[in-house]
Write a protein that holds these residues in place. Structure first.
Motif, PDB file in Angstrom:
ATOM      1  N   ASP A  73       0.825  -1.213   0.000  1.00 53.75           N
ATOM      2  CA  ASP A  73       0.000   0.000   0.000  1.00 53.75           C
ATOM      3  C   ASP A  73       0.858   1.262   0.000  1.00 53.75           C
ATOM      4  OD1 ASP A  73      -2.317  -1.484  -0.029  1.00 53.75           O
ATOM      5  OD2 ASP A  73      -2.577  -1.458   2.143  1.00 53.75           O
ATOM      6  N   LEU A  74       1.992   1.219   0.702  1.00 55.49           N
ATOM      7  CA  LEU A  74       2.907   2.366   0.711  1.00 55.49           C
ATOM      8  C   LEU A  74       3.454   2.625  -0.692  1.00 55.49           C
ATOM      9  CD1 LEU A  74       4.631   4.498   2.224  1.00 55.49           C
ATOM     10  CD2 LEU A  74       6.342   2.699   2.570  1.00 55.49           C
ATOM     11  N   LEU A  75       3.851   1.572  -1.387  1.00 57.01           N
ATOM     12  CA  LEU A  75       4.356   1.711  -2.757  1.00 57.01           C
ATOM     13  C   LEU A  75       3.263   2.221  -3.693  1.00 57.01           C
ATOM     14  CD1 LEU A  75       6.513  -1.540  -3.069  1.00 57.01           C
ATOM     15  CD2 LEU A  75       7.317   0.800  -2.729  1.00 57.01           C
ATOM     16  N   THR A  76       2.026   1.834  -3.420  1.00 54.30           N
ATOM     17  CA  THR A  76       0.907   2.345  -4.212  1.00 54.30           C
ATOM     18  C   THR A  76       0.769   3.852  -4.045  1.00 54.30           C
ATOM     19  OG1 THR A  76      -0.292   0.244  -4.042  1.00 54.30           O
ATOM     20  CG2 THR A  76      -1.588   2.200  -4.587  1.00 54.30           C
ATOM     21  N   GLY A  77       0.838   4.305  -2.800  1.00 50.31           N
ATOM     22  CA  GLY A  77       0.729   5.738  -2.535  1.00 50.31           C
ATOM     23  C   GLY A  77       1.914   6.529  -3.041  1.00 50.31           C
ATOM     24  N   LEU A  78       3.082   5.884  -3.094  1.00 46.16           N
ATOM     25  CA  LEU A  78       4.313   6.574  -3.475  1.00 46.16           C
ATOM     26  C   LEU A  78       4.517   6.623  -4.985  1.00 46.16           C
ATOM     27  CD1 LEU A  78       6.830   7.919  -2.222  1.00 46.16           C
ATOM     28  CD2 LEU A  78       7.932   5.666  -2.243  1.00 46.16           C
ATOM     29  N   PHE A  79       4.216   5.525  -5.675  1.00 49.29           N
ATOM     30  CA  PHE A  79       4.563   5.432  -7.095  1.00 49.29           C
ATOM     31  C   PHE A  79       3.370   5.298  -8.042  1.00 49.29           C
ATOM     32  CE2 PHE A  79       8.424   3.577  -5.039  1.00 49.29           C
ATOM     33  CZ  PHE A  79       9.296   4.589  -5.412  1.00 49.29           C
ATOM     34  N   VAL A  80       2.234   4.791  -7.555  1.00 53.14           N
ATOM     35  CA  VAL A  80       1.108   4.548  -8.453  1.00 53.14           C
ATOM     36  C   VAL A  80       0.096   5.688  -8.413  1.00 53.14           C
ATOM     37  CG1 VAL A  80      -0.792   2.986  -9.025  1.00 53.14           C
ATOM     38  CG2 VAL A  80       1.392   2.057  -8.229  1.00 53.14           C
ATOM     39  N   MET A  81      -0.335   6.067  -7.215  1.00 50.54           N
ATOM     40  CA  MET A  81      -1.358   7.105  -7.086  1.00 50.54           C
ATOM     41  C   MET A  81      -0.982   8.427  -7.758  1.00 50.54           C
ATOM     42  SD  MET A  81      -3.123   6.857  -3.353  1.00 50.54           S
ATOM     43  CE  MET A  81      -4.379   5.628  -3.009  1.00 50.54           C
ATOM     44  N   PRO A  82       0.214   8.980  -7.493  1.00 49.52           N
ATOM     45  CA  PRO A  82       0.534  10.290  -8.090  1.00 49.52           C
ATOM     46  C   PRO A  82       0.450  10.281  -9.618  1.00 49.52           C
ATOM     47  CG  PRO A  82       2.104   9.758  -6.362  1.00 49.52           C
ATOM     48  CD  PRO A  82       1.294   8.525  -6.595  1.00 49.52           C
ATOM     49  N   PHE A  83       1.000   9.246 -10.242  1.00 45.36           N
ATOM     50  CA  PHE A  83       0.995   9.184 -11.699  1.00 45.36           C
ATOM     51  C   PHE A  83      -0.402   8.913 -12.253  1.00 45.36           C
ATOM     52  CE2 PHE A  83       5.472   8.060 -10.775  1.00 45.36           C
ATOM     53  CZ  PHE A  83       6.077   9.073 -11.511  1.00 45.36           C
ATOM     54  N   HIS A  84      -1.122   7.973 -11.616  1.00 47.15           N
ATOM     55  CA  HIS A  84      -2.441   7.617 -12.142  1.00 47.15           C
ATOM     56  C   HIS A  84      -3.431   8.766 -11.964  1.00 47.15           C
ATOM     57  CE1 HIS A  84      -5.624   4.930 -13.490  1.00 47.15           C
ATOM     58  NE2 HIS A  84      -6.362   5.443 -12.533  1.00 47.15           N
ATOM     59  N   LEU A  85      -3.432   9.407 -10.799  1.00 47.91           N
ATOM     60  CA  LEU A  85      -4.358  10.520 -10.580  1.00 47.91           C
ATOM     61  C   LEU A  85      -4.024  11.702 -11.477  1.00 47.91           C
ATOM     62  CD1 LEU A  85      -4.711  10.347  -6.683  1.00 47.91           C
ATOM     63  CD2 LEU A  85      -6.308   9.519  -8.426  1.00 47.91           C
ATOM     64  N   THR A  86      -2.721  11.928 -11.727  1.00 47.11           N
ATOM     65  CA  THR A  86      -2.322  12.984 -12.664  1.00 47.11           C
ATOM     66  C   THR A  86      -2.817  12.667 -14.069  1.00 47.11           C
ATOM     67  OG1 THR A  86      -0.341  13.515 -11.383  1.00 47.11           O
ATOM     68  CG2 THR A  86      -0.362  14.199 -13.684  1.00 47.11           C
ATOM     69  N   LEU A  87      -2.724  11.394 -14.457  1.00 44.08           N
ATOM     70  CA  LEU A  87      -3.199  10.973 -15.779  1.00 44.08           C
ATOM     71  C   LEU A  87      -4.701  11.187 -15.917  1.00 44.08           C
ATOM     72  CD1 LEU A  87      -2.639   9.615 -18.511  1.00 44.08           C
ATOM     73  CD2 LEU A  87      -2.916   7.402 -17.380  1.00 44.08           C
TER      74      LEU A  87
END
Length: 328
Positions: A73-87
């Motif tokens: 979940d930490l890796l999701t918040g660090l690397f996945v969420m920022p890019f996906h929400l920006t997209l």
């Protein structure tokens, strides 16, 4: 953002980043909300990781699996969420090819690791209630550490192989886009490995867990008031296991509630004539929000996490021998 044509590359059709359709104030609010969600996800799961890692009393087999889920979940918040929400906000990939490849690989890894870790949690709770003597003798924090490590390594190899042999590491991406390529056979295999098999296992095992827990409750109520001291000790241990199973059941239920819509939508889209991709984008948000919800569940239902938070926020974790403090 003005409607701007991106540079054309070999084999790519001309691609346009769509014009921003919302006002500047809404645009800013969307970015602030996205940053807040990602930050909350990172901080919440980091607190879980610190708690389970620092306090020796929390080094239990079940908590090792919770630690693995918190790392995912930490890796999701660090690397996945920022890019996906920006997209989602921009409707256009603005981070370049290398970051796109990294984003796709990490997304595949952390989502599959989350699903398989929750499956391991279901197996752990089933063994604890169905075979308590076997569990107490054979299942230790070390055993679950090895199982967790193997789980991550096998999924690392699987996801790299899946993306590599489908040509995802070849520079064929059009500017402004971030896609991944999976053929029909690979898609079916991935659906089985990441969704159908582990989620079926989760549902089946937790159904058995709740049936067993219900039988235990009925059996305890049927006992006479006066029992031997050893019997009382066994009932206390059994009650503890049932409570752990129930609390982890809340975690598993929230997980299934968040991830099932995405996979159901992914199954329906190829056979639907309707444009359901916008629905899938919404379900992806729910999938990601599960990583935000998990620490909140710990804070609401786990007394050990509540005590750990107090010790962390009062800086008592920096005291000598703080790892030996009682947090249960």
């Amino acid at each position: 953002m003005n409607l701007t044509a991106l540079n054309q590359t070999d084999g790519c059709q001309e691609y346009f980043c769509p014009e921003r359709s919302v006002s500047l104030s809404v645009y800013v609010i969307l970015y602030v909300a996205a940053a807040a969600v990602a930050l909350l996800t990172m901080c919440g799961n980091l607190l879980v990781i610190i708690s389970v890692s620092h306090f020796k009393q929390l080094h239990t087999p079940a908590n090792i699996l919770i630690l693995s889920l918190a790392v995912s979940d930490l890796l999701t918040g660090l690397f996945v969420m920022p890019f996906h929400l920006t997209l989602l906000i921009e409707s256009c990939w603005i981070s370049g090819l290398v970051m796109c490849l990294f984003f796709n690989f990490v997304t595949f890894q952390v989502t599959s690791a989350s699903v398989h870790t929750v499956a391991l949690i279901a197996v752990d709770r089933f063994l604890a209630l169905h075979s308590p003597f076997f569990y107490s003798e054979k299942i230790s924090p070390t055993v679950n550490c090895i199982a967790t490590l193997l789980n991550w390594l096998l999924l690392l190899f699987y996801n790299f192989t899946l993306l590599f042999f489908n040509g995802n590491f070849i520079d064929v991406m059009c500017p402004g886009q971030c896609l991944y390529i999976i053929d029909g056979v690979s898609s079916v295999i991935d659906l089985l490995v990441v969704f159908l098999v582990p989620c079926s296992l989760i549902i089946i095992l937790y159904t058995h867990v709740f049936v067993i827990a219900r039988k235990h409750v009925t059996a305890i109520r049927a006992l006479q008031v006066h029992n031997s001291r050893e019997s009382s000790k066994n009932r206390t241990s059994d009650k503890s296991e049932r409570k752990a199973a129930m609390l982890l059941g809340i975690l598993v239920f929230a997980f299934l509630l968040c991830v099932l819509p995405y996979y159901i939508c992914s199954l329906v889209i190829p056979y639907s004539n309707d444009d359901l991709f916008y629905v899938r984008d919404v379900t992806v948000i729910f999938f990601l929000l599960n990583s935000t919800i998990n620490p909140i569940i710990y804070a609401l239902f786990y007394p050990w996490f509540q005590k750990s938070l107090k010790l962390i926020f009062t800086f008592k974790v920096f005291n000598k021998d703080s790892s030996l403090m009682n947090v249960m």
